[in-house]
Design an enzyme around this catalytic site. Structure first.
Site, PDB file in Angstrom:
ATOM      1  N   LYS A 192       0.853  -1.188   0.000  1.00  0.00           N
ATOM      2  CA  LYS A 192       0.000   0.000   0.000  1.00  0.00           C
ATOM      3  C   LYS A 192       0.886   1.235   0.000  1.00  0.00           C
ATOM      4  O   LYS A 192       1.710   1.422   0.891  1.00  0.00           O
ATOM      5  CB  LYS A 192      -0.913  -0.012   1.237  1.00  0.00           C
ATOM      6  CG  LYS A 192      -1.753   1.256   1.369  1.00  0.00           C
ATOM      7  CD  LYS A 192      -2.736   1.189   2.518  1.00  0.00           C
ATOM      8  CE  LYS A 192      -3.495   2.493   2.654  1.00  0.00           C
ATOM      9  NZ  LYS A 192      -4.487   2.460   3.739  1.00  0.00           N
ATOM     10  N   LYS A 245      -2.208  -1.609  -3.864  1.00  0.00           N
ATOM     11  CA  LYS A 245      -3.079  -0.426  -3.799  1.00  0.00           C
ATOM     12  C   LYS A 245      -2.253   0.830  -3.884  1.00  0.00           C
ATOM     13  O   LYS A 245      -1.253   0.910  -3.168  1.00  0.00           O
ATOM     14  CB  LYS A 245      -3.827  -0.478  -2.454  1.00  0.00           C
ATOM     15  CG  LYS A 245      -4.664   0.743  -2.167  1.00  0.00           C
ATOM     16  CD  LYS A 245      -5.207   0.689  -0.769  1.00  0.00           C
ATOM     17  CE  LYS A 245      -5.932   2.000  -0.497  1.00  0.00           C
ATOM     18  NZ  LYS A 245      -6.273   2.183   0.860  1.00  0.00           N
TER      19      LYS A 245
HETATM   20  C1  PBG Z   1      -7.549   3.461   5.644  1.00  0.00           C
HETATM   21  C2  PBG Z   1      -7.801   3.363   4.189  1.00  0.00           C
HETATM   22  C3  PBG Z   1      -7.596   4.306   3.187  1.00  0.00           C
HETATM   23  C4  PBG Z   1      -8.094   3.742   2.020  1.00  0.00           C
HETATM   24  C5  PBG Z   1      -8.543   2.477   2.323  1.00  0.00           C
HETATM   25  N1  PBG Z   1      -8.344   2.257   3.672  1.00  0.00           N
HETATM   26  C6  PBG Z   1      -7.088   5.690   3.251  1.00  0.00           C
HETATM   27  C7  PBG Z   1      -5.686   5.958   3.591  1.00  0.00           C
HETATM   28  O1  PBG Z   1      -4.848   5.080   3.752  1.00  0.00           O
HETATM   29  O2  PBG Z   1      -5.409   7.152   3.757  1.00  0.00           O
HETATM   30  C8  PBG Z   1      -8.138   4.427   0.668  1.00  0.00           C
HETATM   31  C9  PBG Z   1      -9.185   3.920  -0.251  1.00  0.00           C
HETATM   32  C10 PBG Z   1      -9.479   4.790  -1.423  1.00  0.00           C
HETATM   33  O3  PBG Z   1      -8.840   5.834  -1.678  1.00  0.00           O
HETATM   34  O4  PBG Z   1     -10.413   4.436  -2.137  1.00  0.00           O
HETATM   35  N2  PBG Z   1      -6.246   3.558   6.034  1.00  0.00           N
END
Ligand code: PBG
Length: 323
Positions: A192, A245
């Site tokens: 991520k 992601k």
């Molecule tokens: C929580 C989380 C996030 C997303 C999914 N879970 C935001 C982040 O990490 O700031 C992003 C999902 C999206 O942008 O569709 N940590």
């Protein structure tokens, strides 16, 4: 001469030659659940995506079942936030109530829950802060595991930690197992990245950090090799499904991971990717097929599962024969 055009002559032959097709089973649909009653409100940054209160979830569940989208990724947005995100592991928290509601109404629905603290902490970071504002990894692990356990107890099928703490899969797996939840799966947000493409989501989930950014825990978008190390660690710790992601700007990473790891792999078409495409389509800059093109690219790069805000609309278009 190679005459590739012979097999592109008409729609029938083109369809016969298609290497990649999307099916409803490929998709996981994110759901945002808020406190309150009788709420179904379009999220301003995500056209076509809604905030639901628990009592209005039936509507979207009915549609999902009708069109065969049988997996959701659940996000809870609590009314109350504090330093340790206590609503995230409250037995009666918004996400725990939503899980129970969904499993009671539609037991076949695969409920995957986002395990994180950023929607629940008053500072908006994904963990417990030290005095200097640094997210303390090992203190956070206890909370992350506790949150995951509370989701499993409420009935979640799969928990999906998105916090990017080191050792989180292991922490969750062992707490779940100790409590007898050996069949609860873990989908790790394994690779991520600290991405600007999460912007619209943070508006939707009220989860933007109140200071700084997430670069001390999420990955640097300049790095490719590092993804291999992150995914390997998750696998060693016992993850069931790995994830990359965002998706569209990270197809190289997705391809690397799909080739290298023989594990079910998901890709998250995140809020910014979706919003960008959706707004361009709505404004006539792009043909609406751009959405499918982008989703196919994700599968072509190696994703087994696609988390997408378009999932339900796409499933409708397949069923109604528009896709
Ligand atoms: C929580 C989380 C996030 C997303 C999914 N879970 C935001 C982040 O990490 O700031 C992003 C999902 C999206 O942008 O569709 N940590």
């Amino acid at each position: 001469m190679y005459r590739g055009r012979r097999l592109r002559k008409n729609a029938v032959i083109r369809n016969m030659m298609k290497e990649i097709t999307l099916q409803v089973e490929d998709f996981i649909y994110p759901l945002f659940v808020v406190e309150g009653e009788n709420i179904k409100e379009e999220i301003s940054t995500l056209p076509g995506v809604f905030h639901y209160s628990c009592d209005r979830l039936e509507e979207v569940l009915d549609e999902m079942c009708r069109y065969g989208v049988m997996a959701c990724l659940l996000f809870g947005i609590p009314a109350h936030k504090d330093a340790c995100g206590s609503q995230a592991f409250d037995e009666d928290g918004i996400i725990q109530r939503a899980i129970r509601k969904i499993k009671a109404y539609c037991p076949q629905m695969q409920v995957i829950t986002d395990v994180c603290m950023c929607e629940y902490t008053d500072h908006g970071h994904c963990g417990i802060l030290d005095e200097d504002g640094y997210v303390n990894n090992d203190k956070t692990l206890n909370y992350i595991a506790k949150i995951a356990l509370s989701h499993a107890q409420a009935g979640a099928d799969i928990v999906a930690p998105s916090d990017m703490m080191d050792g989180h899969i292991q922490a969750i797996r062992s707490l779940l197992d100790t409590h007898g939840y050996v069949t609860t799966g873990i989908m790790g947000y394994s690779a991520k990245y600290a991405s600007s493409f999460y912007g619209p989501f943070r508006e939707a989930a009220h989860s933007a950090p109140s200071f700084g950014d997430r670069k001390a825990y999420q990955m640097d978008y300049a790095n490719r090799e590092e993804a291999i190390r992150e995914v390997s660690a998750d696998i060693e710790e016992g993850v069931d499904i790995i994830m990359v992601k965002p998706a569209m700007a990270y197809l190289d990473i997705l391809h690397d991971c799909a080739q290298r790891f023989h594990y079910p792999i998901a890709a998250y078409q995140v809020s910014g990717e979706y919003a960008m495409l959706k707004l361009a389509i709505q404004n006539g800059l792009l043909h609406e097929d751009a959405m499918q093109e982008s989703l196919i690219a994700i599968k072509r790069a190696g994703a087994k599962l696609i988390i997408s805000y378009e999932a339900l609309a796409y499933a409708k278009s397949i069923k109604d024969g528009i896709g």
